[in-house]
Scaffold this active site. Structure first.
Site, mmCIF file in Angstrom:
data_model
loop_
_atom_site.group_PDB
_atom_site.id
_atom_site.type_symbol
_atom_site.label_atom_id
_atom_site.label_comp_id
_atom_site.label_asym_id
_atom_site.label_seq_id
_atom_site.Cartn_x
_atom_site.Cartn_y
_atom_site.Cartn_z
ATOM 1 C CD GLU A 82 39.104 36.801 36.925
ATOM 2 O OE1 GLU A 82 39.545 37.102 38.066
ATOM 3 O OE2 GLU A 82 38.349 35.833 36.720
ATOM 4 C CB THR B 37 41.986 40.747 42.043
ATOM 5 O OG1 THR B 37 42.240 39.397 41.624
ATOM 6 C CG2 THR B 37 42.340 40.836 43.513
ATOM 7 C CE LYS C 127 37.205 33.936 41.435
ATOM 8 N NZ LYS C 127 38.231 34.963 41.177
#
Length: 234
Positions: A64, A92, A152
Site C-alpha cells: 500500500e 490515504t 480497515k
C-alpha cells in the site's frame, strides 16, 4: 474462495453495490493468502522506492503506497508496470481526483483511514476495491453497507488490539477486516487468530532510521520475521 467472500455473498450487507464479484473477490482471496500488507509512508520518494523494492524482494507481494509519499502516484504506476504479479495499492486516498489518478496509474486497490464517500463512489464506478477505515462497530457496518471490499480497523493498537478485533468479528463475522496501526511482527499472528483477513504494517516493518541509513538487511529481516510469524503452523 475465502470465507469472507462466501459470507459477503450470503449476507449481502453491500446490497446497494451488488454481490461481491470480480476484482474484489480476487483481492480478498489474494490478501487472505498473503496476510501482510506493508504500508509505505515516507517523507522521501527515494526511501519509498527503496522500501518497496526491499519488501518485494523479501516476499511481501502486496504493498500500500500512501499518497503522503512525494510522487506516490508515479511510484504506484512504476511498480504496477514493473511488478505485474504483485498487488500494488494506493493508501490515504482522500478525494475523487486522487482516486481517479491512482486508478489510471494501475492501482489494484484503494485505501483510506476513514470514510471518503467520493472515493467509494469512484471505486464503485470503476469496479475497483476500496478499503476505508473505521474505529467503531457503527463505522464498520456503515463502511460495509457503503460498498467497502474490506474495512480497515485503524488505529488498531490504540483501539484495543487483537481483543477489540475479536469482539468486532463476533458480531460481524461476514465483514473482512484489516487491522492497521501499531501491528508488528510479534502481534500479527494474534490479529489473524482474532479473525483478521490480513494485517497492515508500516513503520514496524520499515523503521525510518533503517530506510535513511539504507539498511536493507534490517528491513528484509523484519519482513521475513513478519512472514514467518503469519505462516507458521498453529
Amino acid at each position: 474462495m475465502t470465507k469472507a467472500v462466501v459470507a459477503h455473498s450470503k449476507r449481502g450487507f453491500a446490497g446497494k453495490c451488488g454481490p461481491l464479484v470480480g476484482k474484489t473477490a480476487m483481492l480478498l482471496d489474494r490478501l487472505s493468502d498473503l496476510k501482510v500488507v506493508p504500508v509505505i509512508r515516507t517523507d522521501s520518494d527515494l526511501e519509498a522506492a527503496r522500501a518497496c523494492d526491499w519488501l518485494l524482494e523479501a516476499g511481501l507481494d502486496a504493498l500500500e503506497v500512501t499518497l503522503s509519499v512525494p510522487g506516490g502516484v508515479a511510484l504506484i504506476a512504476e511498480l504496477a508496470k514493473r511488478e505485474p504479479e504483485a498487488l500494488i495499492g494506493a493508501g490515504t486516498v482522500l478525494s475523487a481526483e486522487e482516486a481517479k489518478a491512482c486508478i489510471d496509474a494501475g492501482a489494484a486497490f484503494l485505501v483510506a483511514p476513514s470514510a471518503v464517500p467520493e472515493v467509494q463512489a469512484v471505486a464503485n464506478a470503476a469496479g475497483l476495491p476500496f478499503m476505508p477505515g473505521a474505529a467503531t462497530p457503527s463505522e464498520v457496518l456503515a463502511r460495509w453497507r457503503e460498498g467497502a471490499a474490506l474495512v480497515k480497523i485503524f488505529p488498531a493498537k490504540l483501539l484495543g488490539g487483537p481483543a477489540f478485533l475479536k469482539t468486532l468479528k463476533s458480531v460481524f463475522p461476514e465483514i473482512p477486516l484489516m487491522p492497521t496501526g501499531g501491528v508488528n511482527p510479534d502481534t500479527a499472528a494474534d490479529y489473524l487468530a482474532a479473525g483478521a483477513l490480513c494485517v497492515g504494517m508500516g513503520g514496524e516493518l520499515m523503521p525510518k532510521d533503517a530506510l535513511q541509513a539504507g539498511d536493507k538487511k534490517r528491513v528484509i529481516a523484519l519482513a521475513q520475521q513478519a512472514l514467518s510469524a503469519v505462516t507458521k503452523p498453529k
